[in-house]
Write an enzyme that holds these catalytic residues in place. Sequence first.
Site, short mmCIF file in Angstrom:
data_model
loop_
_atom_site.label_atom_id
_atom_site.label_comp_id
_atom_site.label_asym_id
_atom_site.label_seq_id
_atom_site.Cartn_x
_atom_site.Cartn_y
_atom_site.Cartn_z
N GLU A 17 0.83 -1.21 0.00
CA GLU A 17 0.00 0.00 0.00
C GLU A 17 0.86 1.26 0.00
O GLU A 17 0.57 2.22 -0.73
CB GLU A 17 -0.92 -0.01 1.22
CG GLU A 17 -1.91 -1.16 1.18
CD GLU A 17 -2.52 -1.50 2.52
OE1 GLU A 17 -3.31 -2.46 2.55
OE2 GLU A 17 -2.23 -0.83 3.53
N ILE A 105 -5.97 3.80 3.88
CA ILE A 105 -6.22 2.52 3.22
C ILE A 105 -6.10 1.38 4.23
O ILE A 105 -5.36 1.49 5.21
CB ILE A 105 -5.26 2.33 2.01
CG1 ILE A 105 -5.61 1.08 1.20
CG2 ILE A 105 -3.81 2.37 2.43
CD1 ILE A 105 -4.88 0.96 -0.13
N CYS A 106 -6.85 0.34 4.00
CA CYS A 106 -6.79 -0.90 4.77
C CYS A 106 -7.16 -0.69 6.23
O CYS A 106 -8.24 -0.20 6.53
CB CYS A 106 -5.40 -1.53 4.59
SG CYS A 106 -5.27 -3.25 5.12
N ALA A 107 -6.26 -1.02 7.15
CA ALA A 107 -6.56 -0.93 8.59
C ALA A 107 -6.59 0.50 9.11
O ALA A 107 -7.08 0.74 10.22
CB ALA A 107 -5.52 -1.74 9.37
N SER A 155 -9.78 3.22 1.19
CA SER A 155 -9.69 2.07 0.30
C SER A 155 -9.48 0.81 1.14
O SER A 155 -9.18 0.89 2.33
CB SER A 155 -8.54 2.29 -0.69
OG SER A 155 -8.53 1.31 -1.70
#
EC number: 3.1.2.-
Length: 196
Positions: A17, A105-107, A155
Amino acid sequence: MSAQALVCLAPGSEETEAVTTIDLLVRGGIHVTTASVASDGNLTIVCSRGVKLLADAPLVEVADGDYDIIVLPGGIKGAECFRDSPLLVETVKQFHRSGRIVAAICAAAATVLVPHDIFPIGNMTGFPALKDKIPAEQWLDKRVVWDARVKLLTSQGPGTAIDFGLKIIDLLAGREKAHEVASQLVMAAGIYNYYE
């Protein structure tokens, strides 16, 4: 003058990422500064899979710069480091209050933005396994979510990092530039909407 992006890095950040986003922004003509949020100020960041990245500066030295966007990669350990950094949290709040873009993004959305209640009305997505950490009325099950009301971009994870990076280019440099970068990446027609 080209747009300016501040990409934060911490021990345990998700390298796909981080690197994908940085690479795409540079391809899009956006100036990127990487900032270490490591508690010891170390510029060498060991990411979630052991890849080492070298940040440009500690966050404390660059937090007050004239950036258009702050980017928070995921990786649970990295996101926890962000969450536990008063400077990082205050920097994100300053970006939000000043009408600049916050991208996670993500976590990062569930681990940083939600616990600190930075975007109480912003629609967002994130790593699907952390869906229960994001209020149901804010969660959207999409690869990338842009909420223009609050200038929040989120995201889902490593597999959506290209989409995430291209959306940042769209926001900062325009749709034409995003299409140009998508073309350079040999993106399959129809997969990404910059080909429409």
